[in-house]
Design a protein around this motif. Sequence first.
Motif, mmCIF file in Angstrom:
data_model
loop_
_atom_site.group_PDB
_atom_site.id
_atom_site.type_symbol
_atom_site.label_atom_id
_atom_site.label_comp_id
_atom_site.label_asym_id
_atom_site.label_seq_id
_atom_site.Cartn_x
_atom_site.Cartn_y
_atom_site.Cartn_z
ATOM 1 N N UNK A 14 -4.272 8.468 7.589
ATOM 2 C CA UNK A 14 -2.776 8.544 7.494
ATOM 3 C C UNK A 14 -2.824 8.576 6.164
ATOM 4 N N UNK A 15 -1.632 9.478 5.779
ATOM 5 C CA UNK A 15 -1.157 9.155 4.009
ATOM 6 C C UNK A 15 -2.441 9.174 3.296
ATOM 7 N N UNK A 16 -3.489 9.849 3.704
ATOM 8 C CA UNK A 16 -4.556 9.965 2.761
ATOM 9 C C UNK A 16 -5.481 8.668 2.682
ATOM 10 N N UNK A 71 -1.957 -1.619 12.994
ATOM 11 C CA UNK A 71 -2.689 -0.669 12.008
ATOM 12 C C UNK A 71 -3.571 -1.599 11.002
ATOM 13 N N UNK A 72 -4.798 -1.534 10.715
ATOM 14 C CA UNK A 72 -5.678 -2.358 9.596
ATOM 15 C C UNK A 72 -6.093 -1.435 8.934
ATOM 16 N N UNK A 73 -5.985 -1.676 7.467
ATOM 17 C CA UNK A 73 -6.645 -0.974 6.495
ATOM 18 C C UNK A 73 -6.365 -2.112 5.333
ATOM 19 N N UNK A 74 -7.299 -1.735 4.165
ATOM 20 C CA UNK A 74 -7.204 -2.573 3.153
ATOM 21 C C UNK A 74 -6.561 -2.114 2.054
ATOM 22 N N UNK A 75 -5.305 -2.587 1.692
ATOM 23 C CA UNK A 75 -4.446 -2.262 1.038
ATOM 24 C C UNK A 75 -5.208 -2.034 -0.585
#
Length: 115
Positions: free
Chosen positions: A39-41, A87-91
């Motif tokens: 999502x959004x690359x 939603x989990x991801x590492x900013x």
Amino acid sequence: MTPLHQQICQACMPDSSPVMDDQRASLMSQLPGWQCLLQDNIWQLKKSYRFSNYSQAMAFANQVAELAEQMRHHPALLIEWGRVDVYWWTHCIANLHYNDFIMAAKTDQLNVNSG
């Protein structure tokens, strides 16, 4: 090996390595119902949790927020009537880190414990 939900997040820096494709597939097998999407690359983990009303959804979102503060790793939350999307991801690396998989598993434990 220690289950993901029993592990603790480690500090992540901008030069930390993201989870590789082969690791991602193995980790996803431990997270039923979670999706891995671009999502959004940025690769992200997403799951929707259903509830009977808005109050239950908000209570769950607050549990996720408390967990995020404890672990110093924060998700994006979309709260709607009877539903919370997590939603989990590492900013700092704009990708998935091992911490995201730990937090997804911990989020599932909250849901189990709240029902």
